[in-house]
Scaffold this active site. Structure first.
Site, PDB file in Angstrom:
ATOM      1  N   ASP A  82       0.760  -1.247   0.116  1.00 46.80           N
ATOM      2  CA  ASP A  82      -0.040   0.135   0.005  1.00 46.80           C
ATOM      3  C   ASP A  82       0.813   1.412  -0.104  1.00 46.80           C
ATOM      4  OD1 ASP A  82       1.332   0.314   2.616  1.00 46.80           O
ATOM      5  OD2 ASP A  82      -0.936  -0.648   3.473  1.00 46.80           O
ATOM      6  N   ASN A 156      -8.005  -1.082  13.557  1.00 46.57           N
ATOM      7  CA  ASN A 156      -9.344  -1.014  13.419  1.00 46.57           C
ATOM      8  C   ASN A 156      -9.751  -2.463  12.356  1.00 46.57           C
ATOM      9  OD1 ASN A 156      -8.138  -0.674  10.889  1.00 46.57           O
ATOM     10  ND2 ASN A 156      -9.155   1.445  10.404  1.00 46.57           N
ATOM     11  N   HIS A 158      -8.016  -3.403   9.797  1.00 48.96           N
ATOM     12  CA  HIS A 158      -7.719  -3.146   8.117  1.00 48.96           C
ATOM     13  C   HIS A 158      -6.523  -4.247   7.977  1.00 48.96           C
ATOM     14  CE1 HIS A 158      -4.918   0.578   8.849  1.00 48.96           C
ATOM     15  NE2 HIS A 158      -4.217  -0.615   9.217  1.00 48.96           N
ATOM     16  N   GLU A 163      -9.833  -0.773   4.426  1.00 45.33           N
ATOM     17  CA  GLU A 163     -10.430  -0.220   5.620  1.00 45.33           C
ATOM     18  C   GLU A 163     -11.709  -0.965   6.013  1.00 45.33           C
ATOM     19  OE1 GLU A 163      -8.421   1.416   7.944  1.00 45.33           O
ATOM     20  OE2 GLU A 163      -8.317   3.425   7.240  1.00 45.33           O
TER      21      GLU A 163
HETATM   22  P1  PGA Z   1       1.792  -1.648  12.317  1.00 44.75           P
HETATM   23  O1  PGA Z   1       0.503  -1.330  11.363  1.00 44.75           O
HETATM   24  O2  PGA Z   1       2.556  -3.173  11.809  1.00 44.75           O
HETATM   25  O3  PGA Z   1       2.639  -0.277  12.287  1.00 44.75           O
HETATM   26  O4  PGA Z   1       1.069  -2.055  13.709  1.00 44.75           O
HETATM   27  C1  PGA Z   1      -0.364  -2.474  11.036  1.00 44.75           C
HETATM   28  C2  PGA Z   1      -1.347  -1.870  10.016  1.00 44.75           C
HETATM   29  O5  PGA Z   1      -1.927  -0.741  10.308  1.00 44.75           O
HETATM   30  O6  PGA Z   1      -1.500  -2.652   9.029  1.00 44.75           O
END
Ligand code: PGA
Length: 266
Positions: A82, A156, A158, A163
Site C-alpha cells: 500500500d 481497526n 484493516h 479499511e
Molecule cells: P503496524 O501497522 O505494523 O505499524 O502496527 C499495521 C497496520 O496498520 O496494518
C-alpha cells in the site's frame, strides 16, 4: 542478533500450523526463518510486503541473514502492499521509503524488482484522475500471480488500506482512510504531513495469492486479532476475510495471542 531461526523444511507441514504463537523474543527470527525457507524453495519468489512497526524487525533479521547466511532476495520480486496519498516523494512516512530503508536498500544483493505505487507526477506533484487510475492499474498488474503475501492488521481490522467496509472482492484502488489511520502516518511513522488518502492492493488480490501470512505482535493487537480469527467474517473487520484463504498462516507473538480461545488451533 542471533540470526533467523531456520525451521527444518522437512518438518514444514507440521511445524507451520495455521496459527503460530511465538514468544515475543523469538517472533521476528522465526518469521524471517520461514521467509528464507520460501526464498530457498523459490528464489524467484513473488512476494507482497507491508511496511509498519510489525514487519520492521523481520526485515532487520533478513538483512542480517543476507550477511550471515547468504540468504538472498536477489531473485525475488517485491510488491509493495500500500501507499499513502498526499505525502511528498521521500517523506519518511511513505511506504516506499520505509520499505527501501528497512529492507530493499539494505540488501547487498538487492531484489530483482521492487514494484511500488507510482504516486508522483513528473514534477513530484501528486497524481489525480486518470493518471492515478493508471498507477493503481499498474500496481495491480504487478500483484498478479503472487506466491506469498505478508500483511499486518490495523487496530481497526484493516489489511493494507482495506479499511472497514472492504469485502473479499474489493479491488486494488484509491481509498479514503479512517482518521485513526491518517493520524498514524504522522504519529507513528513520522510523516511530515497528514496524508490525504491511500492506495492499496485489494483484498481480491491478497486472497488470490498462493499463500498469506498475517503478522501480529503486541498486546495492543490482542483484541483485534481475536475479532479477526474468532469473530464473524465481516466487513467491519476486513482481516476476518483472510480466514477464507486455504493457506493462511497467522504468526502471532504471545502478547498478541493472549485473548485467543485456543492458541495454536485457530
Ligand atoms: P503496524 O501497522 O505494523 O505499524 O502496527 C499495521 C497496520 O496498520 O496494518
Amino acid at each position: 542478533m542471533a540470526g533467523p531461526t531456520r525451521p527444518a523444511v522437512a518438518a514444514e507441514e507440521s511445524a507451520i500450523a495455521r496459527l503460530e504463537v511465538l514468544p515475543a523474543s523469538e517472533w521476528a527470527r522465526t518469521v524471517a526463518g520461514w521467509l528464507i525457507v520460501r526464498l530457498e524453495q523459490r528464489p524467484d519468489l513473488r512476494v507482497c510486503l507491508p511496511t509498519g512497526d510489525t514487519p520492521s524487525p523481520v526485515y532487520a533479521e533478513l538483512v542480517a541473514a543476507e550477511w550471515m547466511e547468504n540468504a538472498s532476495l536477489a531473485g525475488a520480486t517485491v510488491v509493495l502492499l500500500d501507499e499513502w496519498l498526499g505525502l511528498a516523494p521521500g517523506d519518511p512516512g511513505r511506504s516506499d521509503v520505509r520499505l527501501e530503508d528497512d529492507l530493499v536498500g539494505q540488501l547487498q544483493g538487492g531484489v530483482r524488482r521492487f514494484a511500488r505505487f507510482a504516486v508522483d507526477g513528473p514534477d513530484g506533484a501528486p497524481l489525480a484522475g486518470a493518471a492515478l487510475a493508471a498507477a493503481v492499474a499498474a500496481q495491480d498488474a504487478e500483484a498478479e500471480h503472487l506466491d506469498l503475501v505478508l500483511v499486518g492488521i490495523g487496530g481497526n481490522g484493516h489489511v493494507g488500506f482495506n479499511e472497514p467496509g472492504s469485502t473479499p472482492s474489493s479491488p486494488t484502488r484509491a481509498v479514503e482512510l479512517e482518521p485513526t489511520t491518517l493520524e498514524g502516518a504522522v504519529a507513528r511513522y513520522g510523516a511530515a504531513a497528514r496524508p490525504t488518502g491511500g492506495l492499496t492492493l485489494g483484498l481480491d488480490r491478497i486472497l488470490a495469492a498462493g499463500e498469506v501470512w498475517l503478522l501480529v505482535t503486541g498486546e495492543h493487537k490482542a483484541a483485534i486479532l481475536r475479532e479477526a480469527l474468532e469473530g464473524p467474517e465481516t466487513s467491519a473487520c476486513p482481516a476476518s476475510f483472510l480466514r477464507r484463504h486455504p493457506r493462511l498462516t497467522v504468526f502471532a507473538d504471545a502478547p498478541a495471542a493472549r485473548l485467543l480461545a485456543a492458541p495454536g488451533q485457530a
